[in-house]
Design a protein around this motif. Structure first.
Motif, short mmCIF file in Angstrom:
data_model
loop_
_atom_site.label_atom_id
_atom_site.label_comp_id
_atom_site.label_asym_id
_atom_site.label_seq_id
_atom_site.Cartn_x
_atom_site.Cartn_y
_atom_site.Cartn_z
N UNK A 145 0.92 -1.10 0.16
CA UNK A 145 0.02 0.02 -0.49
C UNK A 145 0.94 1.30 -0.33
N UNK A 146 0.84 2.14 -1.07
CA UNK A 146 1.57 3.19 -1.00
C UNK A 146 0.63 4.58 0.34
N UNK A 147 2.02 5.02 0.75
CA UNK A 147 1.39 5.76 2.06
C UNK A 147 1.38 6.80 1.53
N UNK A 148 0.22 7.79 1.70
CA UNK A 148 0.07 8.84 1.46
C UNK A 148 0.28 9.93 2.20
N UNK A 149 0.85 11.54 1.78
CA UNK A 149 1.29 12.36 2.72
C UNK A 149 2.68 12.24 2.51
N UNK A 150 3.47 10.95 2.07
CA UNK A 150 4.97 11.22 2.27
C UNK A 150 5.64 11.79 1.30
N UNK A 151 6.42 12.90 2.26
CA UNK A 151 7.02 13.98 1.25
C UNK A 151 8.31 12.47 0.17
N UNK A 152 9.27 12.29 1.23
CA UNK A 152 10.38 12.19 0.32
C UNK A 152 11.58 11.67 1.52
N UNK A 153 12.80 10.52 1.65
CA UNK A 153 13.12 10.65 2.30
C UNK A 153 14.15 11.24 3.14
N UNK A 154 14.97 10.68 4.38
CA UNK A 154 15.75 12.02 4.93
C UNK A 154 16.78 11.75 4.09
N UNK A 155 17.49 10.95 3.62
CA UNK A 155 18.63 11.16 2.61
C UNK A 155 18.00 12.12 1.42
N UNK A 156 16.44 12.28 0.90
CA UNK A 156 15.76 13.33 0.34
C UNK A 156 16.18 14.72 0.43
N UNK A 157 16.11 15.09 2.21
CA UNK A 157 15.99 15.99 2.82
C UNK A 157 17.31 16.75 3.13
N UNK A 158 18.20 15.93 2.73
CA UNK A 158 20.06 16.41 3.47
C UNK A 158 20.15 16.59 1.62
N UNK A 159 19.19 16.46 0.49
CA UNK A 159 19.60 17.08 -0.66
C UNK A 159 18.63 18.33 -0.64
N UNK A 160 17.61 18.52 -0.23
CA UNK A 160 16.90 19.58 -0.06
C UNK A 160 18.07 20.78 0.58
N UNK A 161 17.86 20.59 1.85
CA UNK A 161 19.17 21.22 2.99
C UNK A 161 20.31 21.25 3.13
N UNK A 162 20.80 21.23 2.37
CA UNK A 162 22.51 20.58 2.30
C UNK A 162 23.13 21.84 3.74
N UNK A 163 22.68 22.60 4.62
CA UNK A 163 23.44 22.90 5.88
C UNK A 163 22.19 22.77 6.87
N UNK A 164 21.31 21.57 6.76
CA UNK A 164 20.45 20.92 7.19
C UNK A 164 18.81 21.46 7.91
N UNK A 165 18.49 20.22 8.44
CA UNK A 165 17.50 21.41 8.35
C UNK A 165 16.71 21.56 9.95
N UNK A 166 16.12 22.35 10.14
CA UNK A 166 15.55 23.48 11.31
C UNK A 166 15.63 22.07 12.72
N UNK A 167 15.80 22.43 13.79
CA UNK A 167 16.50 20.81 15.18
C UNK A 167 14.76 20.67 15.42
N UNK A 168 14.04 21.81 15.43
CA UNK A 168 13.09 21.14 15.87
C UNK A 168 12.57 20.05 15.01
#
Length: 170
Positions: free
Chosen positions: A84-107
């Motif tokens: 079953x495909x999950x709805x609303x899941x945006x991507x993986x933590x690896x994808x986040x690294x690509x989009x936010x090379x400086x890191x994500x908000x600590x919260x």
């Protein structure tokens, strides 16, 4: 096409009609792929089956749900795992690294980490270890602050505490 795993190519598919369903299909693409897909399907089914009424809805949100697993009718010997495909899941933590090379908000990092720990607590209490925790295996749901762990082919039941500790360290 969603991506490529160690043993499979991953696609999204939609069944249309009166009972539409969105699925993720993993197709074996390398030697050993069929065994990995069968192992993943078995592990996920056991984890879902072992959830009591209280944990069942939580597990259903955080773990992929297998629909079918087996050979595909073609001359290449391909096997498929349909989830079953999950709805609303945006991507993986690896994808986040690509989009936010400086890191994500600590919260945001805190809620991601808490959700992963919650899920790993359930899995470890059930006597399992994932065995391959890495950024590519953690899908994030920004709106619901959810995390779904994928890539369960290396999971082991009755895993010693060292394997569970490795899940946490990775």
């Amino acid at each position: 096409r969603l991506g490529t795993g160690a043993f499979s190519d991953v696609y999204r598919a939609r069944r249309v009609g009166m009972l539409p369903i969105l699925t993720t299909i993993k197709l074996s693409a390398r030697p050993g792929g069929a065994a990995h897909l069968a192992s993943e399907a078995s592990v996920l089914q056991e984890l879902h089956d072992s959830a009591d009424d209280l944990a069942a809805s939580y597990v259903a949100q955080c773990l992929p749900r297998p629909i079918a697993c087996g050979p595909v009718e073609n001359e290449m010997g391909t096997h498929a795992l349909v989830l079953r495909h999950p709805t609303g899941y945006w991507g993986s933590l690896a994808d986040l690294t690509g989009h936010f090379p400086g890191g994500i908000d600590p919260r945001h990092a805190v809620w991601i980490w808490r959700r992963m720990l919650d899920l790993l607590k359930y899995v470890h209490t059930a006597g399992w270890a994932h065995g391959d925790i890495r950024p590519e295996h953690a899908l994030v749901h920004p709106a619901d602050h959810g995390v779904r762990i994928i890539g369960w082919a290396a999971a082991r039941r009755g895993a010693p505490w060292q394997a569970q500790a490795t899940d946490l360290m990775r």
